[in-house]
Design a protein around this motif. Sequence first.
Motif, PDB file in Angstrom:
ATOM      1  N   PHE A   1      -1.879  -5.613   8.467  1.00  0.00           N
ATOM      2  CA  PHE A   1      -3.378  -5.510   8.073  1.00  0.00           C
ATOM      3  C   PHE A   1      -3.620  -4.615   6.814  1.00  0.00           C
ATOM      4  O   PHE A   1      -4.298  -5.021   6.130  1.00  0.00           O
ATOM      5  CB  PHE A   1      -4.346  -4.954   9.349  1.00  0.00           C
ATOM      6  CG  PHE A   1      -4.415  -5.845  10.539  1.00  0.00           C
ATOM      7  CD1 PHE A   1      -4.899  -7.168  10.184  1.00  0.00           C
ATOM      8  CD2 PHE A   1      -3.841  -5.479  11.813  1.00  0.00           C
ATOM      9  CE1 PHE A   1      -4.944  -8.001  11.317  1.00  0.00           C
ATOM     10  CE2 PHE A   1      -3.858  -6.674  12.819  1.00  0.00           C
ATOM     11  CZ  PHE A   1      -4.602  -7.688  12.519  1.00  0.00           C
ATOM     12  N   LEU A   2      -2.921  -3.629   6.794  1.00  0.00           N
ATOM     13  CA  LEU A   2      -3.331  -2.744   5.701  1.00  0.00           C
ATOM     14  C   LEU A   2      -2.775  -3.289   4.439  1.00  0.00           C
ATOM     15  O   LEU A   2      -3.412  -3.208   3.311  1.00  0.00           O
ATOM     16  CB  LEU A   2      -2.806  -1.263   5.923  1.00  0.00           C
ATOM     17  CG  LEU A   2      -2.882  -0.194   4.752  1.00  0.00           C
ATOM     18  CD1 LEU A   2      -4.270   0.112   4.655  1.00  0.00           C
ATOM     19  CD2 LEU A   2      -1.932   1.124   5.115  1.00  0.00           C
ATOM     20  N   THR A   3      -1.669  -3.655   4.445  1.00  0.00           N
ATOM     21  CA  THR A   3      -1.089  -4.248   3.237  1.00  0.00           C
ATOM     22  C   THR A   3      -1.576  -5.675   2.700  1.00  0.00           C
ATOM     23  O   THR A   3      -1.492  -5.513   1.369  1.00  0.00           O
ATOM     24  CB  THR A   3       0.609  -4.263   3.377  1.00  0.00           C
ATOM     25  OG1 THR A   3       1.034  -3.118   4.252  1.00  0.00           O
ATOM     26  CG2 THR A   3       1.257  -4.665   2.266  1.00  0.00           C
ATOM     27  N   TYR A   4      -1.748  -6.395   3.631  1.00  0.00           N
ATOM     28  CA  TYR A   4      -1.986  -7.657   3.251  1.00  0.00           C
ATOM     29  C   TYR A   4      -3.320  -8.199   3.412  1.00  0.00           C
ATOM     30  O   TYR A   4      -3.994  -9.135   2.925  1.00  0.00           O
ATOM     31  CB  TYR A   4      -1.120  -8.820   3.671  1.00  0.00           C
ATOM     32  CG  TYR A   4       0.299  -8.351   3.239  1.00  0.00           C
ATOM     33  CD1 TYR A   4       0.635  -8.716   1.718  1.00  0.00           C
ATOM     34  CD2 TYR A   4       1.398  -7.682   3.937  1.00  0.00           C
ATOM     35  CE1 TYR A   4       1.671  -8.277   1.144  1.00  0.00           C
ATOM     36  CE2 TYR A   4       2.509  -7.370   3.280  1.00  0.00           C
ATOM     37  CZ  TYR A   4       2.863  -7.621   1.731  1.00  0.00           C
ATOM     38  OH  TYR A   4       4.108  -7.395   1.271  1.00  0.00           O
ATOM     39  N   TYR A   5      -3.896  -7.740   4.562  1.00  0.00           N
ATOM     40  CA  TYR A   5      -4.903  -8.810   5.124  1.00  0.00           C
ATOM     41  C   TYR A   5      -6.301  -8.180   5.409  1.00  0.00           C
ATOM     42  O   TYR A   5      -7.299  -8.496   5.791  1.00  0.00           O
ATOM     43  CB  TYR A   5      -4.737  -9.155   6.634  1.00  0.00           C
ATOM     44  CG  TYR A   5      -3.521  -9.864   6.671  1.00  0.00           C
ATOM     45  CD1 TYR A   5      -3.196 -10.933   6.228  1.00  0.00           C
ATOM     46  CD2 TYR A   5      -2.098  -9.534   7.474  1.00  0.00           C
ATOM     47  CE1 TYR A   5      -2.093 -11.933   6.013  1.00  0.00           C
ATOM     48  CE2 TYR A   5      -1.193 -10.454   7.588  1.00  0.00           C
ATOM     49  CZ  TYR A   5      -1.160 -11.470   6.832  1.00  0.00           C
ATOM     50  OH  TYR A   5      -0.085 -12.005   6.673  1.00  0.00           O
ATOM     51  N   MET A   6      -6.553  -6.842   4.820  1.00  0.00           N
ATOM     52  CA  MET A   6      -7.618  -6.062   5.138  1.00  0.00           C
ATOM     53  C   MET A   6      -8.278  -5.982   3.793  1.00  0.00           C
ATOM     54  O   MET A   6      -8.318  -5.526   2.555  1.00  0.00           O
ATOM     55  CB  MET A   6      -7.469  -4.585   5.372  1.00  0.00           C
ATOM     56  CG  MET A   6      -8.651  -3.630   5.571  1.00  0.00           C
ATOM     57  SD  MET A   6      -9.635  -4.463   6.955  1.00  0.00           S
ATOM     58  CE  MET A   6      -8.603  -4.286   8.384  1.00  0.00           C
ATOM     59  N   PRO A   7      -9.582  -6.993   3.632  1.00  0.00           N
ATOM     60  CA  PRO A   7     -10.524  -7.052   2.414  1.00  0.00           C
ATOM     61  C   PRO A   7     -11.348  -5.946   2.194  1.00  0.00           C
ATOM     62  O   PRO A   7     -12.437  -6.033   2.277  1.00  0.00           O
ATOM     63  CB  PRO A   7     -11.168  -8.291   2.932  1.00  0.00           C
ATOM     64  CG  PRO A   7     -11.403  -8.357   4.190  1.00  0.00           C
ATOM     65  CD  PRO A   7     -10.130  -7.637   4.917  1.00  0.00           C
ATOM     66  N   ALA A   8     -10.882  -4.636   2.000  1.00  0.00           N
ATOM     67  CA  ALA A   8     -11.616  -3.697   1.728  1.00  0.00           C
ATOM     68  C   ALA A   8     -10.699  -2.907   0.681  1.00  0.00           C
ATOM     69  O   ALA A   8      -9.775  -2.666   0.659  1.00  0.00           O
ATOM     70  CB  ALA A   8     -11.834  -2.879   2.906  1.00  0.00           C
TER      71      ALA A   8
ATOM     72  N   ALA B   1       1.078  -1.015  -0.031  1.00  0.00           N
ATOM     73  CA  ALA B   1       0.014   0.075  -0.023  1.00  0.00           C
ATOM     74  C   ALA B   1       0.762   1.256  -0.052  1.00  0.00           C
ATOM     75  O   ALA B   1       1.889   1.167   0.561  1.00  0.00           O
ATOM     76  CB  ALA B   1      -0.783   0.072   1.357  1.00  0.00           C
ATOM     77  N   GLU B   2       0.606   2.244  -0.634  1.00  0.00           N
ATOM     78  CA  GLU B   2       1.281   3.554  -0.836  1.00  0.00           C
ATOM     79  C   GLU B   2       1.142   4.163   0.505  1.00  0.00           C
ATOM     80  O   GLU B   2      -0.189   4.418   1.055  1.00  0.00           O
ATOM     81  CB  GLU B   2       0.801   4.398  -1.852  1.00  0.00           C
ATOM     82  CG  GLU B   2       1.360   5.904  -1.892  1.00  0.00           C
ATOM     83  CD  GLU B   2       0.825   6.708  -3.130  1.00  0.00           C
ATOM     84  OE1 GLU B   2       1.167   7.751  -3.047  1.00  0.00           O
ATOM     85  OE2 GLU B   2      -0.164   6.091  -3.756  1.00  0.00           O
ATOM     86  N   LYS B   3       2.114   4.570   1.164  1.00  0.00           N
ATOM     87  CA  LYS B   3       2.195   5.110   2.565  1.00  0.00           C
ATOM     88  C   LYS B   3       1.655   6.696   2.241  1.00  0.00           C
ATOM     89  O   LYS B   3       2.429   7.431   1.706  1.00  0.00           O
ATOM     90  CB  LYS B   3       3.409   4.975   3.007  1.00  0.00           C
ATOM     91  CG  LYS B   3       3.709   3.439   3.405  1.00  0.00           C
ATOM     92  CD  LYS B   3       5.112   3.186   4.125  1.00  0.00           C
ATOM     93  CE  LYS B   3       5.350   1.883   4.581  1.00  0.00           C
ATOM     94  NZ  LYS B   3       6.837   1.618   5.312  1.00  0.00           N
ATOM     95  N   LYS B   4       0.794   6.921   3.322  1.00  0.00           N
ATOM     96  CA  LYS B   4       0.499   8.204   3.230  1.00  0.00           C
ATOM     97  C   LYS B   4       0.243   8.621   5.096  1.00  0.00           C
ATOM     98  O   LYS B   4      -0.493   8.305   5.706  1.00  0.00           O
ATOM     99  CB  LYS B   4      -1.191   8.626   3.041  1.00  0.00           C
ATOM    100  CG  LYS B   4      -1.448   9.897   2.975  1.00  0.00           C
ATOM    101  CD  LYS B   4      -3.048   9.932   2.355  1.00  0.00           C
ATOM    102  CE  LYS B   4      -3.345  11.547   2.588  1.00  0.00           C
ATOM    103  NZ  LYS B   4      -4.623  11.634   2.388  1.00  0.00           N
ATOM    104  N   THR B   5       1.656   9.305   5.254  1.00  0.00           N
ATOM    105  CA  THR B   5       1.858   9.461   6.650  1.00  0.00           C
ATOM    106  C   THR B   5       1.152  11.125   7.005  1.00  0.00           C
ATOM    107  O   THR B   5       1.569  11.935   6.444  1.00  0.00           O
ATOM    108  CB  THR B   5       3.230   9.494   6.890  1.00  0.00           C
ATOM    109  OG1 THR B   5       3.880   8.308   6.601  1.00  0.00           O
ATOM    110  CG2 THR B   5       3.469   9.710   8.586  1.00  0.00           C
ATOM    111  N   ASP B   6       0.110  11.116   7.934  1.00  0.00           N
ATOM    112  CA  ASP B   6      -0.208  12.120   8.601  1.00  0.00           C
ATOM    113  C   ASP B   6       0.804  12.819   9.178  1.00  0.00           C
ATOM    114  O   ASP B   6       1.823  12.393   9.693  1.00  0.00           O
ATOM    115  CB  ASP B   6      -1.528  11.844   9.519  1.00  0.00           C
ATOM    116  CG  ASP B   6      -2.751  11.254   8.788  1.00  0.00           C
ATOM    117  OD1 ASP B   6      -2.776  11.585   7.424  1.00  0.00           O
ATOM    118  OD2 ASP B   6      -3.643  10.753   9.040  1.00  0.00           O
ATOM    119  N   PRO B   7       0.516  14.355   9.129  1.00  0.00           N
ATOM    120  CA  PRO B   7       1.400  14.908   9.941  1.00  0.00           C
ATOM    121  C   PRO B   7       1.502  14.679  11.500  1.00  0.00           C
ATOM    122  O   PRO B   7       0.357  14.224  11.970  1.00  0.00           O
ATOM    123  CB  PRO B   7       1.060  16.433  10.096  1.00  0.00           C
ATOM    124  CG  PRO B   7       0.280  16.558   8.711  1.00  0.00           C
ATOM    125  CD  PRO B   7      -0.146  15.079   8.446  1.00  0.00           C
TER     126      PRO B   7
END
Length: 569
Positions: free
Chosen positions: A160-167, A74-80
């Motif tokens: 969870f975000l990269t591999y396991y979240m089915p959304a 997943a493309e990382k989008k880091t919040d401030p």
Amino acid sequence: MDTTEHEGADIDSRRLPSGKPPGEEAPGAHSGKLIRPRKLEEYLQSGEEAEAGGSRNRHSSAPHGGEADWGGKAEKKTDPEPKPGDRIAVRMEEWFDQLRERVGYQESFDVQVREMVFGGKRSALLFLSTFMKDTALTEIIKRLSYLEPDSVSQTAVESFLTYYMPACQVNRTRSITKLIEDLMIGNTVFYVEGESEVLLIDAKTFPSRTPEEPVLERVVRGSRDGFTETLLANVALVRRRVRDPRLRFEILKVGKRTQTDVAMGYIEDVANPKLVEALRDKIQAINIDGIPLGDKQLEEMTVKSDWNPFPLVRYSERPDVVASHLLDGSVTVIVDTSPSVMLLPTTYFDLVQHAEENRQSPFIGTYLRWVRFFGILSSVFLLPLWYLFSQHPELRPEGLGFLGVQKEGRLPLVLQFLLAEVGVDLMRLAAVHTPSSLVTAMSLVSAILVGDIAVKTGLFVNEVILYMAVSAIGMFATPSYELGLANRIVRLVLLLAVYLFQVTGFVVCATVILISLSLIRSFNAPYLWPFIPFNAKALLAVLFRRPLPRNASRPSINRPKERSKQPVG
């Protein structure tokens, strides 16, 4: 009323690497081999090996960097980095305390938390039961419950975000404020104890009705779909007609408490950038608790009309009308929970045109346009002029000697007109608030009481009822409901001016109204354009419905970046 559900996330269980219960093996997406859930480091290594072999298929559809297909990182989008008071608690009990303080957890019945253990990690799903898409969350819980303790590495949220979240649509944040904002719009929050970051899953649904033909903009031929109260559905209806990649819809929020979504739509290489910037600045500058009544309150906060009765924006419930204005260089404003769309800038002559004219041949369309113009002029000037001629017979043109009152009534003529005006408005309001099954009966009773009995008893004369009915029909023939009401006020003002000052009052009052309209501007666009300032070519386009091949340029009043609608080459 029919309802449809708008899902915020599509679930495809076949694309999960661990979509089978423990003991079964799931097909791998990186290679054709069978694999079991494993630690993140091992999975990354296997993915890199498979990619080197050329069999890895990576696909990402995340416009904001928060959505991820399980087949790739997943493309990382880091919040401030949030402020100390805005950070998410890493201990679940402390996180619950934050929820109790900020969103009324365990006080509001619809704020729900589902605690579970996924991959050996104590986790929780936070959602509003009123917006939750139960099938989507059930699928998420089912798939995550198959994870074994060694499937998740120390960076649990990343796993969870990269591999396991089915959304499909998943963002992440470290801010408790951002968490609450997403929760209030219906998103689900996925929390893992020990992590300072949460996942925001778009798995919501809104109550909505199916698109229906607008009541105020009916056509004999043409599309029957109209806008609804759901912003996403309205944007989809417009995009279906304008499939231009340069069509932009900027999302803004209005109201500190309501947090109402407002979408500003325009075509990037057509619309005037100064108009877009000015409208964006006005919307962002709004400081108010909320706009629960939708687009009308937004209009009052952005367009300073004060006590001016004339509408300075055009409302439309038809997607084809909005698409046509976008192609002409206009800017549209779509407000969530409102079934109508604002069109800017707007002139008086924009408000007197109807979609039916463009659904007929140019000749018939021009004829219908002129009939509508005649009805609008009659609704404004017929009563004042007839009253003037009835009081001053010497002013009647030759051949119109029949104008006037044949038999005097018990009440003065001006009072009869005022009572008739109030009576028509009262019947209109009663028809709006009367159940549809009783409207016909109410109309018959009103017609008998107001029309027949009032004349027989001498309260009204026949001419008053006749000319009042013609004026009312002209008002109802006005395409813009708001303009029809404004024209009614002008008619009453002219009537009183004639009663008080006769010919002088009519001339002076009409002149003052015309000058006032010429000074009005809608987002820097003259309200009476192309009459004042005069533009012969544009005025002919208003008076005549020209064939489409000859309508090759956009209205200059919009100051479009590209004037031609039929570019050569």
